[in-house]
Scaffold this motif. Structure first.
Motif, PDB file in Angstrom:
ATOM      1  N   ARG A   1     -74.217   0.967  39.254  1.00 41.93           N
ATOM      2  CA  ARG A   1     -74.318  -0.216  40.113  1.00 41.93           C
ATOM      3  C   ARG A   1     -73.923  -1.438  39.290  1.00 41.93           C
ATOM      4  NH1 ARG A   1     -79.936  -0.934  42.591  1.00 41.93           N
ATOM      5  NH2 ARG A   1     -80.340  -1.368  40.405  1.00 41.93           N
ATOM      6  N   TRP A   2     -73.228  -2.370  39.928  1.00 38.75           N
ATOM      7  CA  TRP A   2     -72.799  -3.572  39.221  1.00 38.75           C
ATOM      8  C   TRP A   2     -73.983  -4.363  38.690  1.00 38.75           C
ATOM      9  CZ3 TRP A   2     -68.247  -3.579  37.376  1.00 38.75           C
ATOM     10  CH2 TRP A   2     -67.191  -2.965  38.054  1.00 38.75           C
ATOM     11  N   VAL A   3     -75.085  -4.383  39.417  1.00 36.65           N
ATOM     12  CA  VAL A   3     -76.255  -5.142  38.954  1.00 36.65           C
ATOM     13  C   VAL A   3     -76.846  -4.550  37.679  1.00 36.65           C
ATOM     14  CG1 VAL A   3     -76.831  -6.047  41.245  1.00 36.65           C
ATOM     15  CG2 VAL A   3     -77.874  -3.917  40.455  1.00 36.65           C
ATOM     16  N   ASP A   4     -76.533  -3.298  37.376  1.00 36.76           N
ATOM     17  CA  ASP A   4     -77.034  -2.659  36.166  1.00 36.76           C
ATOM     18  C   ASP A   4     -76.098  -2.827  34.970  1.00 36.76           C
ATOM     19  OD1 ASP A   4     -79.246  -1.807  37.585  1.00 36.76           O
ATOM     20  OD2 ASP A   4     -78.335   0.131  38.104  1.00 36.76           O
ATOM     21  N   LEU A   5     -74.947  -3.446  35.183  1.00 34.79           N
ATOM     22  CA  LEU A   5     -74.024  -3.700  34.080  1.00 34.79           C
ATOM     23  C   LEU A   5     -74.642  -4.777  33.188  1.00 34.79           C
ATOM     24  CD1 LEU A   5     -71.178  -3.108  32.896  1.00 34.79           C
ATOM     25  CD2 LEU A   5     -70.358  -5.041  34.260  1.00 34.79           C
ATOM     26  N   PRO A   6     -74.970  -4.440  31.934  1.00 31.45           N
ATOM     27  CA  PRO A   6     -75.658  -5.410  31.091  1.00 31.45           C
ATOM     28  C   PRO A   6     -74.778  -6.619  30.755  1.00 31.45           C
ATOM     29  CG  PRO A   6     -75.253  -3.356  29.881  1.00 31.45           C
ATOM     30  CD  PRO A   6     -74.751  -3.162  31.266  1.00 31.45           C
ATOM     31  N   ALA A   7     -75.426  -7.746  30.610  1.00 26.01           N
ATOM     32  CA  ALA A   7     -74.707  -8.988  30.290  1.00 26.01           C
ATOM     33  C   ALA A   7     -74.015  -8.882  28.938  1.00 26.01           C
ATOM     34  CB  ALA A   7     -75.680 -10.162  30.308  1.00 26.01           C
ATOM     35  N   ASP A   8     -74.565  -8.076  28.039  1.00 29.99           N
ATOM     36  CA  ASP A   8     -73.958  -7.964  26.712  1.00 29.99           C
ATOM     37  C   ASP A   8     -72.910  -6.843  26.621  1.00 29.99           C
ATOM     38  OD1 ASP A   8     -75.772  -5.873  26.870  1.00 29.99           O
ATOM     39  OD2 ASP A   8     -76.550  -6.145  24.840  1.00 29.99           O
ATOM     40  N   ALA A   9     -72.511  -6.280  27.758  1.00 21.53           N
ATOM     41  CA  ALA A   9     -71.420  -5.297  27.747  1.00 21.53           C
ATOM     42  C   ALA A   9     -70.161  -6.016  27.279  1.00 21.53           C
ATOM     43  CB  ALA A   9     -71.221  -4.699  29.131  1.00 21.53           C
ATOM     44  N   GLU A  10     -69.482  -5.419  26.312  1.00 20.84           N
ATOM     45  CA  GLU A  10     -68.321  -6.070  25.719  1.00 20.84           C
ATOM     46  C   GLU A  10     -67.087  -5.955  26.603  1.00 20.84           C
ATOM     47  OE1 GLU A  10     -68.187  -3.995  21.980  1.00 20.84           O
ATOM     48  OE2 GLU A  10     -70.279  -4.532  21.620  1.00 20.84           O
TER      49      GLU A  10
END
Length: 156
Positions: A91-100
């Motif tokens: 899910r897009w909401v689970d994509l962490p903010a610190d994903a490079e």
């Protein structure tokens, strides 16, 4: 003497794109004899209807309300780079903010989904009618494409 259900079943009762909202449809049973009214309307589904769908029976009608079609075509996988490691979510909401970086996106491959349900009606004298109706929802791949582009742009 007959009981009829309307509308006809030659077209889907609801035909929508997954981004559409507020779909309402009604199936009505009618007896051709005023002295033998419809007293019962029931429905069943071999597989679950969309979870956001509500069905209300008020003899001689049945009304389906679907406020939205979100999540009917779930993402299969979003792969991303985080701290030098490949990880994934669905899910897009689970994509962490610190994903490079987002390195792969796999959407649901179905272009449409059909949800079938059967409506039956019965009159006071026992006359019956039944019909199978379809809710057809088409995938909108531009939603995933746009969100993917936003996720990539946010990491540049």
């Amino acid at each position: 003497m007959a009981v009829t259900l309307s509308p006809a079943t030659d077209l889907p009762l609801i035909l929508a794109q997954e981004h559409e909202v507020s779909q309402i449809a009604t199936v009505t049973a009618a007896s051709d004899l005023p002295e033998d009214p419809v007293t019962e309307v029931t429905w069943s589904a071999p597989e679950p209807l969309p979870p956001q769908c509500t069905v209300v029976v008020a003899v001689p009608s049945l009304t389906l309300t679907i406020p939205h079609f979100a999540d009917l075509f779930p993402i299969r996988e979003i792969r991303f780079l985080r701290a030098g490691e490949i990880a994934s979510c669905t899910r897009w909401v689970d994509l962490p903010a610190d994903a490079e970086d987002v390195v792969a996106y796999r959407p649901d491959t179905r272009s449409m989904r059909d949800f079938a349900f059967r409506v039956a009606a019965k009159t006071q004298a026992g006359l019956t009618a039944a019909a199978t109706y379809v809710i057809r929802v088409y995938a909108n791949y531009s939603l995933g494409r746009d969100t993917l582009q936003e996720a990539i742009d946010a990491r540049r």
